[in-house]
Scaffold this motif. Structure first.
Motif, PDB file in Angstrom:
ATOM      1  N   GLU B  32      34.399  51.880  35.457  1.00 21.11           N
ATOM      2  CA  GLU B  32      34.932  51.375  36.728  1.00 21.11           C
ATOM      3  C   GLU B  32      35.688  50.067  36.512  1.00 21.11           C
ATOM      4  N   ASP B  33      35.123  49.193  35.678  1.00 21.50           N
ATOM      5  CA  ASP B  33      35.794  47.922  35.367  1.00 21.50           C
ATOM      6  C   ASP B  33      37.158  48.171  34.742  1.00 21.50           C
ATOM      7  N   VAL B  34      37.193  49.119  33.814  1.00 20.62           N
ATOM      8  CA  VAL B  34      38.450  49.408  33.125  1.00 20.62           C
ATOM      9  C   VAL B  34      39.496  49.903  34.123  1.00 20.62           C
ATOM     10  N   VAL B  35      39.087  50.779  35.035  1.00 19.69           N
ATOM     11  CA  VAL B  35      40.035  51.311  36.022  1.00 19.69           C
ATOM     12  C   VAL B  35      40.616  50.160  36.845  1.00 19.69           C
ATOM     13  N   GLN B  36      39.743  49.259  37.267  1.00 22.89           N
ATOM     14  CA  GLN B  36      40.235  48.121  38.058  1.00 22.89           C
ATOM     15  C   GLN B  36      41.211  47.278  37.248  1.00 22.89           C
ATOM     16  N   GLU B  37      40.876  47.051  35.992  1.00 20.37           N
ATOM     17  CA  GLU B  37      41.740  46.261  35.116  1.00 20.37           C
ATOM     18  C   GLU B  37      43.113  46.934  34.954  1.00 20.37           C
TER      19      GLU B  37
END
Lengths: 185, 171
Positions: B32-37
């Motif tokens: 999820e963090d990667v998607v936001q990034e």
């Protein structure tokens, strides 16, 4: 599809030689209810791919959170006016000017006793009539310049949005009033 | 690009990006963090996005790079115990459920494949990308892609068969 064709497709698949269409064929085949027991393992594998592609991002409110984090507003601008098609405005205005001009020419022709025998005079009269049309045309053109003012007006209307935002801020005052009432009690 | 267009054209890629990052990282919160990034980077370049032939391939490439960086730094930390621990805690509820579920069996098997194979299996067998798109996203040549894909597919089948035999003899 017979099992010979399936076996061939499977070996092609495992060599990395199948096309996407062939891979879709395999997925469809293994998704069937009744398939031979020897294909059970492929049924599980291809079934997995079919399910895995449907997995969704866990947070359903991600979009809003994302823009909140960026500090960006995504409120849709429903109040915004559709930009006026300037071309059409110009075309309609030009047609009107032309019609008014033609009307004058006809009026001149209709008047009895307007027939002129002297060519020089006829020339002068024609010239006069044309000048009149062109004069009217110019007046018409002057009128057209107000279209620009109209456009500016349309632009000014955008400020209504800021006004709306102002109104929203004012809503807080009502909250304030409620709290004041509460304090009074 | 306005926030509205970004929302309607770019953000819907979140599912695909999440599946891809999840497959690589094997960890949901991190994915999820990667998607936001990825979206933050795309937002910063929102006016240049038109230049890309495929924004999706561009987004997937950013996701790939972010995931590989994370995996690399994890390996460098060499803190395997805590890593395993974190992973066990962050799996979805149904990861904890009966592992006999065939979805979970395949999921686990793909999870132990090498990174590149996981990545290619995800792009081809889950998402159905063409080879030239996979080439663009991974930066690998088509031959290497096919070799890795072939190995991965055979490996999945082998491991599944082993598991079946095991279950069969156990009963």
């Amino acid at each position: 599809m017979n099992s010979q064709k399936i076996d061939l497709l499977i070996s092609k698949y495992e060599l990395g030689d199948t096309t996407l269409d062939e891979e879709r064929e395999l997925k469809a085949f293994f998704a069937q209810e009744e398939i031979p027991a020897k294909y059970r393992v492929y049924r599980e594998i291809f079934g997995f791919y079919d399910t895995a592609v449907q997995e969704e991002f866990p947070d359903p409110d991600f979009d809003n959170r994302f823009f909140d984090k960026l500090g960006v507003s995504t409120e849709s601008k429903k109040g915004q006016l559709i930009p006026f098609n300037r071309r059409i405005v110009w075309q309609v205005a030009a047609s009107l000017v032309l019609l008014v001009g033609l009307y004058f020419v006809f009026q001149l022709q209709k008047q009895p006793g307007n027939e002129i025998d002297d060519p020089k005079l006829a020339y002068a009269e024609t010239k006069k009539a044309l000048m009149m049309i062109s004069g009217n045309l110019n007046t018409g053109m002057k009128e057209l310049s107000s279209i620009k003012t109209f456009d500016e007006g349309v632009n000014e209307l955008k400020n209504i949005k800021s006004f709306n935002e102002g109104l929203k801020t004012m809503e807080k005052i009502s909250t304030f009033n409620r709290s004041t009432n509460f304090v009074k009690q | 690009m306005t926030p509205e267009t970004f929302k309607s054209e770019i953000l819907p890629m979140k599912h695909k990006l999440f599946r891809f990052a999840g497959r690589l990282l094997q960890n949901i919160p991190e994915a999820e963090d990667v998607v936001q990034e990825v979206f933050i980077r795309l937002w910063d370049r929102r006016d240049a996005l038109k230049q890309y032939r495929s924004v999706e391939a561009f987004a997937m490439t950013i996701a790939k790079n972010l995931c590989l960086d994370r995996l690399k730094s994890k390996r460098n930390r060499q803190d395997e115990f805590t890593e395993k621990h974190e992973q066990a805690d962050s799996l979805t509820p149904y990861h904890h459920a009966e592992m006999k579920d065939s979805f979970q069996k395949v999921n686990q098997i793909i999870g132990i494949l090498p990174e590149q194979q996981r990545m290619i299996i995800q792009l081809r067998d889950v998402e159905g990308y063409e080879y030239d798109e996979i080439e663009e996203i991974t930066g690998m040549n088509q031959n290497a892609i096919r070799v890795n894909l072939s190995r991965a597919r055979k490996q999945v089948r082998e491991l599944m068969k082993k598991q079946y035999n095991y279950e069969f003899t156990k009963n």
